[in-house]
Write a protein that holds these residues in place. Structure first.
Motif, short mmCIF file in Angstrom:
data_model
loop_
_atom_site.label_atom_id
_atom_site.label_comp_id
_atom_site.label_asym_id
_atom_site.label_seq_id
_atom_site.Cartn_x
_atom_site.Cartn_y
_atom_site.Cartn_z
N ALA A 681 0.83 -1.12 0.06
CA ALA A 681 -0.14 0.14 -0.03
C ALA A 681 0.93 1.14 0.01
O ALA A 681 0.42 2.24 -0.42
N LEU A 682 2.02 1.25 0.83
CA LEU A 682 3.09 2.19 0.62
C LEU A 682 3.37 2.41 -0.71
O LEU A 682 3.66 3.72 -1.33
N TYR A 683 3.86 1.37 -1.43
CA TYR A 683 4.32 1.85 -2.51
C TYR A 683 3.58 2.09 -3.65
O TYR A 683 3.53 2.86 -4.55
N GLY A 785 14.80 4.43 -5.18
CA GLY A 785 15.36 4.50 -3.55
C GLY A 785 14.53 3.58 -2.90
O GLY A 785 15.11 2.74 -2.15
N TYR A 786 13.27 3.61 -3.10
CA TYR A 786 12.36 2.70 -2.50
C TYR A 786 12.76 1.01 -2.82
O TYR A 786 12.84 0.28 -1.87
N GLN A 787 12.80 0.79 -3.88
CA GLN A 787 13.26 -0.40 -4.57
C GLN A 787 14.78 -0.81 -4.02
O GLN A 787 14.91 -1.95 -3.55
N ALA A 788 15.41 0.00 -3.87
CA ALA A 788 16.98 -0.30 -3.47
C ALA A 788 17.07 -0.63 -2.06
O ALA A 788 17.77 -1.56 -1.68
N MET A 789 16.33 0.15 -1.28
CA MET A 789 16.20 -0.07 0.09
C MET A 789 15.61 -1.76 0.36
O MET A 789 16.04 -2.18 1.45
N HIS A 790 14.28 -1.99 -0.15
CA HIS A 790 13.94 -3.39 -0.08
C HIS A 790 15.08 -4.43 -0.61
O HIS A 790 15.30 -5.50 0.03
N ALA A 791 15.72 -4.17 -1.44
CA ALA A 791 16.60 -4.90 -2.34
C ALA A 791 17.74 -5.24 -1.03
O ALA A 791 18.20 -6.32 -0.78
N PHE A 824 10.06 -12.62 1.12
CA PHE A 824 10.37 -11.08 0.91
C PHE A 824 11.11 -10.81 -0.13
O PHE A 824 11.00 -10.07 -0.86
N TRP A 825 11.90 -11.88 -0.66
CA TRP A 825 12.54 -11.81 -1.98
C TRP A 825 11.89 -11.68 -2.95
O TRP A 825 12.02 -11.00 -4.01
N HIS A 826 10.69 -12.73 -2.93
CA HIS A 826 9.87 -12.56 -4.25
C HIS A 826 8.95 -11.22 -4.42
O HIS A 826 8.78 -10.49 -5.20
N TYR A 827 8.68 -10.69 -3.04
CA TYR A 827 7.92 -9.43 -3.21
C TYR A 827 8.86 -8.27 -3.38
O TYR A 827 8.50 -7.49 -4.24
N THR A 828 10.02 -8.28 -3.24
CA THR A 828 11.10 -7.42 -3.51
C THR A 828 11.28 -7.54 -4.96
O THR A 828 11.15 -6.47 -5.80
N ALA A 829 11.35 -8.75 -5.73
CA ALA A 829 11.44 -8.80 -7.14
C ALA A 829 10.09 -8.27 -7.79
O ALA A 829 10.15 -7.40 -8.88
N ALA A 830 8.97 -8.50 -7.23
CA ALA A 830 7.70 -8.02 -7.80
C ALA A 830 7.80 -6.35 -7.88
O ALA A 830 7.12 -5.63 -8.72
N LEU A 831 8.34 -5.87 -6.59
CA LEU A 831 8.44 -4.43 -6.64
C LEU A 831 9.15 -3.71 -7.70
O LEU A 831 9.03 -2.87 -8.23
N TRP A 832 10.47 -4.68 -8.05
CA TRP A 832 11.22 -4.06 -9.15
C TRP A 832 10.59 -4.37 -10.53
O TRP A 832 10.83 -3.55 -11.40
N VAL A 833 9.74 -5.49 -10.63
CA VAL A 833 9.18 -5.47 -11.80
C VAL A 833 8.22 -4.19 -12.24
O VAL A 833 8.13 -3.70 -13.26
N ALA A 834 7.10 -3.82 -11.06
CA ALA A 834 6.36 -2.85 -11.12
C ALA A 834 7.14 -1.68 -11.36
O ALA A 834 6.76 -0.76 -12.18
#
Length: 846
Positions: A681-683, A785-791, A824-834
């Motif tokens: 929701a934040l993203y 930056g948001y994606q990088a922090m998650h990675a 968490f990794w799958h979620y992070t990868a999904a963020l990077w796709v988005a």
């Protein structure tokens, strides 16, 4: 299953049974007892944490009330010079901020933290350290905000902090920064509490308490917690963007550089209007407990109330532009939000009619809690009528930003939250104190509060209709405003007297009230099993067969007390509780909870160092605070005894359950899912900001952005996706019993993510202009930056799982750390796709 109707043994066997029961109770008390003295700050059990939330919230309520009285004194007569315009703006802003952010939501969450475990027939919440951490964030964030008052640096832009008035151009000092950082700090508390409450309701109910047998209060809290998960992130994102603009010049809301001040209003009210129902729904849950108890009749329309609450939760997210009819948004949008604003009256009406029907079919006892409940119905219905009025666009345009709107939302919020809360205070006072409150003081409190409230706010409808604007610190004589304001000021002091009488009643009850005994109101729900409630809540965890077990299972209290339920023993001084399935509350696991610890306080202090350092703009110290916070969380995530406390426990005769320690289906996995939903929701709020700026500034202000470079970002995305595939394979092999793939895949995936981060930083020029020159560029940089922090977080979490794997702590049935790392990794990868689509595909297509 356990037979609650069985009789205890007789003769010498009875004596032995009594001795065993006494020993087991002593063991339970020793295991669950909280430290005293200064060491009490280390307590983590829900009773203490819930009380702290409630007491702290009430203190903030009193401070906000005093500020409100000062405002009313200032407005009692025209041209009053008690306050300067600057002081009035600060007091006005702090009054609204304290009431909306420091009182209304946290105190109701505190009530839930305190009540839900005994109400659900369990011993505690599943993550007690998380509850304690949330409280310390709440306390420290509130103190950070309150510090601004004596320093003369209190926020002065209204509790909604609209740009551009909150920009550095018009508010160059630290006033607005106190609001942005203090509120964001406290929002951490709200999110953590919602995660805790969702998992507790879904995974720790007493056996037999299927989802259609839950107390209505639990239903309302569950819906509210999900609303917080999805409703608070827009405000958090808006606060982050505005602080980035103020601190570093990123022009998200600067129209000269492609930004738009309406973006803040959208983000704020995406949170703000659901928050009205986030406040109302727990209070409605209190109503749904008080009304049937004093009507002496089961609640009428249980399923309709649940559906109405769910409907209200969904509809509340479609109302945010209800507050923006005068901003020039498109007429089609205005029509949609107007219709949605009137539609929400339907679930509200269902709940009111259910309460009235329950009273009609019962034999009401008009004690103080029911008086406050009836006051709620009267006041909230009046506020609902004016709510439908302001949902009509032509009328709203006439009364927008007048005292009519002030009167409306006070009728909704005080009628829909404060009166129910005071009903709950008087209702559960015997539970908390073991003594009966004074009925005379309670009645005086109700009538003075009820009369004082309506004297205060009913005249404000008329003041608004004749043109008195909100947020004015004084007014001229001869405008026909004198008597309305004078009556409102007198009513405010009468209302304050009623609050004071309740405080006196609580103190009198604690010292001199008559002992209440068990279940003094003859209620039907489980929190009244033992009064006062012991530290472990229930002697044994009961088996439930109805919605009102104390009414329908008369032998239940004695059976629970003699240990005929689940987990009647501490099993060697351990804090044990039952984990059950979400739908039908079938026993699944035994949870072992941690005891008192300073870790939540230390972690909250580390986070506080970060926020205070950002406030004073000492960014080296902020970086240190961030590092300390991450270190504290990593230490927290590592199990204290990862190799022990495994196996199974005989939870009840004939029922052996596995312990949840490290189990891949432990409540921690459900908590991760809720946490990721909040993060999504934040993203999504950040993505909404990008779409909004695209739609409102299609050509952009300033120079156009260069086309983004796709291939560097595609390489980084490929590395993240490859790591995701590796971890999915490792988890699948772990379920087959092989730990070697995890030992190899986790470090390899960490290396891929580190390479993606390093390459991304080196090739970050593809994001376009410097962020300070263009709002769209600022959003694109923030997305990256948001994606990088998650990675980076994915690397750290995977590192913990890798350490556990190499140390031999992961097994086929107990690989929770690997599951958390993989998800968490799958979620992070999904963020990077988005992010890849948002940053590199859509701009080219547009």
């Amino acid at each position: 299953m356990t037979d609650f109707a069985s009789n205890p043994a007789t003769g010498s066997g009875a004596a032995i049974a009594r001795d065993n029961q006494a020993r087991e109770r002593d063991d339970l008390d020793a295991a669950w007892r909280s430290p005293t003295g200064w060491r009490a700050i280390s307590v983590v059990n829900q009773t203490n944490v819930g009380r702290r939330f409630v007491i702290t919230g009430f203190v903030y309520f009193l401070i906000a009330g005093i500020l409100g009285l000062v405002m009313r004194v200032q407005l009692a007569v025209p041209e009053n010079d008690l306050l300067t315009p600057e002081a009035y703006n600060q007091i006005f802003t702090m009054h609204g901020t304290l009431m909306m952010f420091l009182f209304a939501v946290p105190i109701l969450e505190g009530v839930a933290v305190y009540l839900l475990p005994p109400m659900l027939g369990t011993r505690d919440l599943p993550f007690p350290r998380l509850s304690a951490f949330g409280y310390w964030c709440y306390l420290l964030g509130g103190l950070l905000l309150l510090t601004s008052l004596p320093l003369g640096l209190a926020p002065d832009g209204g509790w909604f902090i609209y740009p551009p008035l909150s920009s550095t151009l018009f508010s160059p000092g630290m006033n607005i920064d106190f609001w942005l950082l203090g509120i964001t700090f406290m929002e951490i508390s709200a999110i953590t509490a919602s995660i805790e409450l969702i998992v507790a309701i879904l995974k720790t109910r007493a056996p037999g308490m299927s989802i259609d047998r839950m107390p209505l209060f639990a239903w309302y809290i569950l819906i509210t917690a999900f609303m917080i998960v999805f409703g608070f992130p827009p405000l958090i994102m808006g606060s982050i963007l505005l602080e980035l603009e103020r601190a570093f010049g990123l022009p998200f809301f600067d129209a000269a550089k492609g930004g738009h001040p309406l973006l803040w209003q959208h983000l704020f009210w995406l949170f703000g209007h659901p928050e009205v129902y986030i406040i109302f729904l727990p209070a409605a849950g209190i109503m749904s407990m008080v009304v049937p108890t004093f009507a002496r009749h089961p609640i009428v329309g249980y399923r309709w109330l649940v559906l109405a609450a769910i409907g209200m939760g969904f509809l509340s997210f479609g109302l945010w532009a209800h507050h923006m009819f005068a901003t020039g948004i498109p007429q089609m949008s205005v029509a949609f939000f107007s219709a949605a604003s009137t539609l929400v009256a339907i679930p509200s009406g269902i709940q009111v009619f259910a309460w009235i029907a329950t009273l009609w079919h019962g034999r009401p006892r008009f004690d103080t809690p029911l008086l406050f409940a009836i006051g709620t119905i009267v006041t909230f219905v009046m506020g609902g009528f004016t709510g439908v009025m302001v949902a009509i666009v032509p009328f709203d345009l006439q009364v927008h930003d007048t005292y009519f709107v002030v009167a409306h939302f006070h009728y909704v919020l005080i009628g829909g939250a404060v009166f129910p809360l005071f009903a709950g205070i008087h209702y559960w006072m015997p539970l908390a104190l073991g003594r009966m409150p004074s009925e005379r003081l309670g009645r005086w409190s109700f009538w003075t509060m009820f009369a004082g409230f309506h004297l205060t706010f009913f005249p404000q409808h008329w003041l608004g209709l004749i043109g008195m604007s909100r947020r004015v610190y004084t007014y001229l004589p001869g405008l026909n405003l004198e008597w309305g304001n004078l009556i409102a000021t007198g009513g405010a002091f009468l209302f304050a007297l009623g609050v004071l009488l309740t405080m006196v009643n609580v103190l009198w009850t604690a010292r001199r009230g008559a002992p209440s005994g068990d279940n003094p109101w003859n209620a039907g729900t489980l929190e009244w099993l033992n009064v006062p409630t012991p530290s472990y809540n229930v002697r044994s965890i009961p088996l439930i067969s109805s919605r009102d077990p104390l009414w329908d299972q008369p032998d239940l209290p004695k059976a629970v007390e003699r240990g005929a339920g689940f987990l009647p023993d501490s099993f060697g001084g351990r804090r044990l509780m039952l984990g059950t399935s979400a739908a039908d509350a079938r026993p699944e696991q035994v949870l072992e909870l941690p005891g008192p610890t300073y870790l939540p306080l230390v972690t909250a202090l580390c986070v506080g160092v970060f926020f205070v350092s950002v406030l004073v703009k000492v960014y080296a110290m902020a970086a240190l605070g961030a590092v300390l916070s991450v270190a504290a969380f990593l230490y927290w995530m590592w199990p204290a005894n990862p190799g022990g406390r495994r196996g199974s426990i005989v939870a009840s005769p004939g029922i052996e359950l596995p312990t949840a320690h490290g189990h891949h289906a432990a409540p921690g996995a459900a908590a991760l899912n809720v946490t990721l939903a909040a993060d999504a929701a934040l993203y999504a709020s950040l993505a909404f900001s990008l779409f909004f700026l695209w739609s409102y500034t299609p050509d952009g202000a300033g120079a156009p952005l260069p086309p983004p470079s796709v291939w560097p970002a595609a390489l980084d995305l490929g590395l993240l996706l490859a790591g995701s595939v590796l971890l999915a394979w490792a988890e699948r092999r772990m379920r087959a019993g092989s730990v070697l793939p995890a030992m190899l895949a986790l470090p390899l995936a960490m290396g891929m993510a580190a390479a993606a981060l390093g390459h991304g930083l080196l090739s970050s020029a593809h994001l376009g202009f410097p962020a300070q020159e263009h709002a769209l560029a600022a959003v694109l940089w923030t997305l990256y930056g948001y994606q990088a922090m998650h990675a980076a977080a994915a690397i750290l979490i995977a590192g913990l799982a890798a350490a556990a794997a190499w140390m031999g702590h992961l097994t086929r049935d107990r690989h929770l750390m690997l599951r958390v790392a993989a998800r968490f990794w799958h979620y992070t990868a999904a963020l990077w796709v988005a992010g890849f689509v948002l940053v590199h595909i859509l701009p080219v297509m547009g």
